[in-house]
Motif scaffolding. Structure first.
Motif, mmCIF file in Angstrom:
data_model
loop_
_atom_site.group_PDB
_atom_site.id
_atom_site.type_symbol
_atom_site.label_atom_id
_atom_site.label_comp_id
_atom_site.label_asym_id
_atom_site.label_seq_id
_atom_site.Cartn_x
_atom_site.Cartn_y
_atom_site.Cartn_z
ATOM 1 N N PHE A 150 0.847 -1.200 0.000
ATOM 2 C CA PHE A 150 0.000 0.000 0.000
ATOM 3 C C PHE A 150 0.887 1.256 0.000
ATOM 4 O O PHE A 150 0.697 2.171 -0.799
ATOM 5 N N GLU A 189 1.367 4.051 -2.869
ATOM 6 C CA GLU A 189 0.981 5.436 -2.565
ATOM 7 C C GLU A 189 2.055 6.416 -3.055
ATOM 8 O O GLU A 189 1.763 7.580 -3.307
ATOM 9 N N PHE A 194 -4.949 8.116 -4.082
ATOM 10 C CA PHE A 194 -4.640 8.193 -2.648
ATOM 11 C C PHE A 194 -4.905 9.576 -2.047
ATOM 12 O O PHE A 194 -5.056 9.711 -0.841
ATOM 13 N N ILE A 219 -3.996 4.654 7.832
ATOM 14 C CA ILE A 219 -4.991 3.666 7.409
ATOM 15 C C ILE A 219 -4.896 2.360 8.194
ATOM 16 O O ILE A 219 -5.886 1.671 8.415
ATOM 17 N N ARG A 237 -8.830 2.657 1.710
ATOM 18 C CA ARG A 237 -8.225 3.707 0.872
ATOM 19 C C ARG A 237 -9.301 4.586 0.246
ATOM 20 O O ARG A 237 -9.230 5.816 0.296
ATOM 21 N N ARG A 277 -9.906 8.662 1.551
ATOM 22 C CA ARG A 277 -9.717 9.793 0.639
ATOM 23 C C ARG A 277 -10.821 10.826 0.829
ATOM 24 O O ARG A 277 -10.609 12.024 0.751
#
Lengths: 136, 547
Positions: free
Chosen positions: A86, A90, A99, B385, B396, B400
């Motif tokens: 992740f 990003e 993102f 997160i 995700r 946002r």
């Protein structure tokens, strides 16, 4: 790193990229994922290894298991691997829009509620699935 | 050159280049004294040149190698462990804690401080909060209010502090007028502040006062330093020098006082020994672990409360001595402002605290707790997160949308000494100094209850502002990065205490310019007061030297 190991990390990175952002993984992300997989201790206990192997064979269940683990074992090694990918994704400029916060359309509430409902249902399914994987 | 420095009897040796060392050295140099500064001197050689002069949004959208700055060249910025002290340090700021584990070992189950051997010390990661202490707080800390108010002015002139005139002024600027104009706040903070203004009477009745923070961030150009550009890169870069960092002062002094200021890095001061007319300072050269000694007439210790405690304990050689220690209990709480959902985040913003919320129950400015309020933007989604009970994919997508509505409240509580908070030295053969610090930090039942009640009150106040807590994150004692009280001020010549002027009692020429003397630790950030006190200690050194 030998060829088999390289292939294994590439395949993991590809699967995780598909899961997280729905795109093919780029060369740089592959390189970074392989790098951190080599240098970080990813040693998994038997239970996590069973789950991880299952997910690599059946990537369609990653969101369910990921959600279930977020509730039952948020520090699991499986989540750790997803977390690293992740963070790597990003940092890719071509994925920044996925993102960063952006301008919202009038339908954002509908989308937001859909994501929430989806997350809850996949997690509930994942909790059952997790039990099933652990049993076999 | 090195041999000359070793052979010279220096006017003053200042140990440490952090906020207090820099201020003390500047005052000493301005008076004409010759200063040798001994310091760890770690610097960032990796990332400084990689950081572009651009906004965070541009950087994220365009820079192909942004991962180097955001998660580190070796991905050292990725932490999967528990949230702990220094969790907010980004790779370009990690150098601040370089070599600390090796040279400043510390063992504890419940106290996890951040220490630094960097040029500029912990000041390199300072959040820039620059509140003055009120007269009752100064008195409890053992500081002279008149002297401190004059010193606040001097330090403010040197470093540049912006402040506003609002309900929080009695707690931030004290209503003094030597500050720069106020900073702009982002839309998230503006929304919260507007709600506060509507509910001001109700909140004030409960003892809550909100306003813009006083920050050591320029709103006007100051020499080579530029005013804040609001490019949202403050967690990564000090390129325009709008944020004050002690290394700026050190670099300026190296140029301005070429003949009277010597800076030596990679030196870990181990101990001192005082003779009649001079003091010997023993150092470990961090490059090769060799031992070096320097001599001076006056010694100013400004190596941070824990660093100074180590040096004093070694120098006095008292077995099993325990020093008291203070740190502000700290926690942070991510909250959501539903009114901000669906609104896009500001691109033009600074990363520092946007608002301050003070709790002063009896409205005397004597027992104040403080919350710094931040918006979450440039620290990346991955840091937050993993705290959400969601799968990463849906997390995700949802985060946002939530980010522009997310407010982080960091609560600091005041602290005073009690039995369960102490430091002591232990033997450690693996350490270059042959020892390590042991720390114990536990609150008594009364303190625990008081902490719980106050944190609840902050949550209640935020609910009144339609801002709702998601989760409380407690990184543990030491995470406030505010430390004090190891050598409490004492008018008598008691061992292991400081004279109110900063002189180490039982010694003639040893002075302490950091927060070791503060007997009470107010919740307001202590750095501005540390610098003001360091200036005053340096003035005492000058007066003493002239006698």
């Amino acid at each position: 790193m030998n060829f088999a190991e390289e292939n294994k990390y590439n395949s993991e990175a590809q699967i995780l990229s598909n899961y997280l952002v729905g795109t093919q993984v780029d060369k740089k992300s592959l390189e970074l994922y392989s790098g951190i997989s080599k240098t970080t201790n990813h040693s998994m206990n038997e239970s996590d290894l069973k789950i991880w192997n299952f997910l690599m064979k059946h990537p369609g269940f990653i969101s369910s298991i990921d959600g279930a683990l977020a509730f039952t074992n948020p520090k699991s090694s499986v989540r750790k691997k997803i977390f690293f990918m992740f963070a790597i994704l990003e940092c890719r400029p071509e994925l920044s829009a996925k993102f960063m916060s952006s301008n919202f359309t009038g339908f954002y509430w509908v989308k937001f509620i859909w994501y929430g409902v989806h997350a809850v249902f996949t997690t509930i399914f994942g909790l059952f699935l997790l039990q099933w994987i652990k049993r076999f | 050159m090195d041999q000359t420095i070793l052979d010279t009897l220096h006017d003053v040796i200042v140990v440490g280049s952090g906020c207090t060392g820099a201020m003390a050295a500047q005052t000493l140099l301005e008076s004409g004294m010759k200063v040798l500064m001994l310091d760890g001197g770690m610097m960032d050689s990796k990332y400084k040149s990689l950081i572009p002069d651009t906004s965070y949004t541009d950087f994220r959208q365009k820079a192909d190698d942004q991962y180097k700055i955001l998660i580190g060249e070796n991905l050292e910025g990725l932490n999967w462990g528990e949230v702990s002290t220094g969790a907010q340090l980004t790779p370009p700021r990690k150098f601040i804690t370089d070599q600390v584990e090796i040279f400043l070992p510390l063992e504890s189950n419940n106290f996890h401080p951040m220490e630094s051997l960097a040029l500029g010390g912990l000041g390199g990661a300072w959040g820039l909060g620059s509140c003055i202490y009120s007269p009752p707080e100064l008195e409890k800390a053992g500081l002279n209010a008149n002297k401190m108010h004059e010193a606040y002015r001097v330090v403010s002139d040197r470093i540049g502090i912006s402040a506003s005139n609002d309900d929080a002024s009695p707690y931030t600027s004290g209503g003094f007028n030597y500050f720069l104009p106020e900073l702009e706040i982002d839309s998230n903070a503006k929304s919260l502040y507007d709600k506060y203004k509507k509910k001001r009477n109700d909140l004030n009745r409960d003892g809550f006062f909100m306003g813009k923070p006083a920050l050591a961030l320029l709103t006007e150009d100051k020499g080579e330093r530029k005013k804040c550009s609001y490019n949202d890169m403050d967690f990564y870069s000090d390129k325009d020098k709008s944020a004050y960092r002690p290394w700026i002062t050190i670099e300026e002094m190296k140029t301005k006082y070429k003949n009277s200021f010597i800076y030596l890095g990679e030196k870990l001061v181990k101990e001192f020994s005082e003779e009649n007319n001079f003091t010997t300072v023993t150092c470990i050269d961090m490059m090769d672990n060799s031992v070096k000694t320097y001599s001076c007439i006056k010694l100013v210790l400004a190596s941070g409360v824990l660093g100074t405690a180590r040096i004093v304990m070694r120098s006095v050689k008292s077995e099993n001595v325990k020093f008291p220690i203070l740190t502000n209990p700290y926690c942070y709480i991510p909250c959501i402002q539903p009114g901000m959902l669906g609104k896009s985040a500001d691109q033009r913003r600074s990363d520092f605290a946007q608002l301050s919320l003070f709790h002063d129950p009896d409205k005397t400015n004597a027992d104040v707790a403080m919350a710094s309020i931040y918006s979450y933007h440039s620290l990346m989604l991955f840091r937050i997160i993993r705290e959400a009970p969601l799968n990463f994919k849906d997390g995700r997508k949802m985060m946002r949308w939530l980010l522009p509505a997310m407010t982080i409240m960091g609560i600091h509580l005041p602290q005073q000494a009690s039995e369960g908070k102490y430091l002591k030295m232990m033997k450690d053969e693996n350490s270059p100094t042959g020892d390590k610090l042991f720390a114990e930090y536990s609150l008594n039942e009364e303190e625990k209850l008081s902490r719980k009640i106050r944190e609840k009150k902050f949550l209640h106040a935020m609910r009144k502002l339609n801002c709702f807590a998601i989760k409380k994150i407690d990184p543990g004692f030491g995470s406030s990065i505010h430390y004090a009280g190891t050598l409490p001020f004492n008018d008598n010549e008691a061992e292991f205490t400081l004279n109110p002027s900063g002189r180490l009692n039982k010694f003639k020429n040893i002075f302490v310019a950091d927060g070791s003397g503060f007997k009470y630790l107010p919740a307001k950030g202590l750095t501005f007061s540390l610098m003001a006190n360091a200036h005053n200690v340096a003035k005492t050194v000058i007066e003493d030297a002239r006698k």
